[in-house]
Design an enzyme around this catalytic site. Structure first.
Site, short mmCIF file in Angstrom:
data_model
loop_
_atom_site.label_atom_id
_atom_site.label_comp_id
_atom_site.label_asym_id
_atom_site.label_seq_id
_atom_site.Cartn_x
_atom_site.Cartn_y
_atom_site.Cartn_z
N GLU A 1 69.46 -26.34 5.92
CA GLU A 1 68.65 -27.55 6.12
C GLU A 1 67.22 -27.42 5.61
O GLU A 1 66.65 -28.38 5.09
CB GLU A 1 68.66 -27.93 7.61
CG GLU A 1 69.95 -28.59 8.10
CD GLU A 1 71.05 -27.60 8.44
OE1 GLU A 1 72.11 -28.02 8.94
OE2 GLU A 1 70.86 -26.38 8.19
N GLU B 1 77.23 -25.27 12.65
CA GLU B 1 76.85 -25.64 14.01
C GLU B 1 78.07 -25.91 14.88
O GLU B 1 78.07 -25.59 16.07
CB GLU B 1 75.92 -26.85 13.96
CG GLU B 1 74.55 -26.49 13.37
CD GLU B 1 73.65 -27.70 13.18
OE1 GLU B 1 72.54 -27.72 13.71
OE2 GLU B 1 74.07 -28.64 12.45
#
Length: 270
Positions: free
Chosen positions: A142, A122
């Site tokens: 995730e 990210e």
């Protein structure tokens, strides 16, 4: 100084380039809350220091850029009853983090060495340029951990890849190698296995950034990032703060004058 006590981030400035290094190689540069607190001060200084024209963000060691959130810390926080997080970092240490610094005007180059997983990926997605090692590995795992890519991965990946491709990686946590990332345009260059090639390629980009007029770079970044989701007519009509500064600057006169005089421009940043 013990590993627990030493700083999590190294911050160096030289020749108009800031180097920000996530410095927890023993845990593959996983980011705990203290890391985010230290990074917040770094990004504040990057924006405030007009001598800085470009930033390189990387991870210490050879194995990882960053594997994202420190899940051992998260497990301890869960056990202590600390509320779980969702999208964004508002109210948390280090806010606004790089992934939410939407007005950061300096170009940030991600030097991705090894693993860029979860929050590490990210961070790279939030940078302006990405130069990757030949063995770099990207993933948002995730979904396999009962989490979500809350630092913008769910939003940015779907904007930077074709939707079906992005959904494939988001919903399964599958890994992406450097060659695939280059194919999809997520990285600008992939370094060869030759020792030092990654640093040479990063330096070539930062050299070019520093040669460019600093106010032009900031104006272009602001205009591009603010207009991504705007209709063209609206984009042309939007007021851009850094473009107004550039338009009325000494550098706006210096560039054409240097061209006419057949010399290299000398940028003042004013």
């Amino acid at each position: 100084m013990s590993t627990a006590d030493r700083p999590r981030v190294r911050y160096e400035k030289k020749d108009h380039v800031a180097r920000v290094t996530l410095d927890r190689p023993e845990v593959l540069n996983a980011m705990d809350l203290r890391t985010h607190e230290e990074l917040a001060g770094v990004w504040d200084d990057v924006e405030a220091d007009d001598d800085i024209r470009a930033v390189v963000l990387t991870g210490a060691g050879e194995r990882a850029f960053s594997v994202g959130q420190d899940l051992k810390e998260r497990s301890r926080l869960d056990a202590a009853g600390v509320p779980r997080t969702t999208f964004g970092s508002r109210g948390l240490p280090g806010w606004p983090r790089l992934t939410e610094r939407f007005t950061l005007s300096k170009p940030v180059v991600a030097r991705v060495n090894g693993y860029a997983l979860g929050g590490g990926f990210e961070l790279a997605l939030a940078c302006d340029l990405v130069i990757a090692s030949h063995d770099a590995v990207f993933a948002l795992p995730e979904a396999r951990l009962g989490l979500v890519p809350g630092a913008g991965g769910a939003f940015r990946l779907a904007r930077q890849l074709p939707l079906k491709t992005a959904m494939g990686y988001l919903l399964t946590g599958r890994t992406m190698d450097a060659a695939t990332a280059l194919h999809f345009g997520l990285v600008n260059e992939v370094a060869d296995a030759e020792e030092g090639d990654l640093d040479r390629r990063v330096a070539a980009w930062t050299d070019d950034l520093v040669r460019s007029a600093p106010l032009s770079v900031r104006a272009i970044k602001e205009a591009v990032m603010r207009s991504l989701d705007q209709p063209l007519e609206e984009a042309f009509a939007t007021r851009y703060v850094w473009e107004e500064r550039r338009m009325h600057s000494e550098d706006a006169v210096e560039g054409p004058r240097a061209f006419a005089e057949k010399r290299a421009p000398v940028w003042s940043g004013r």
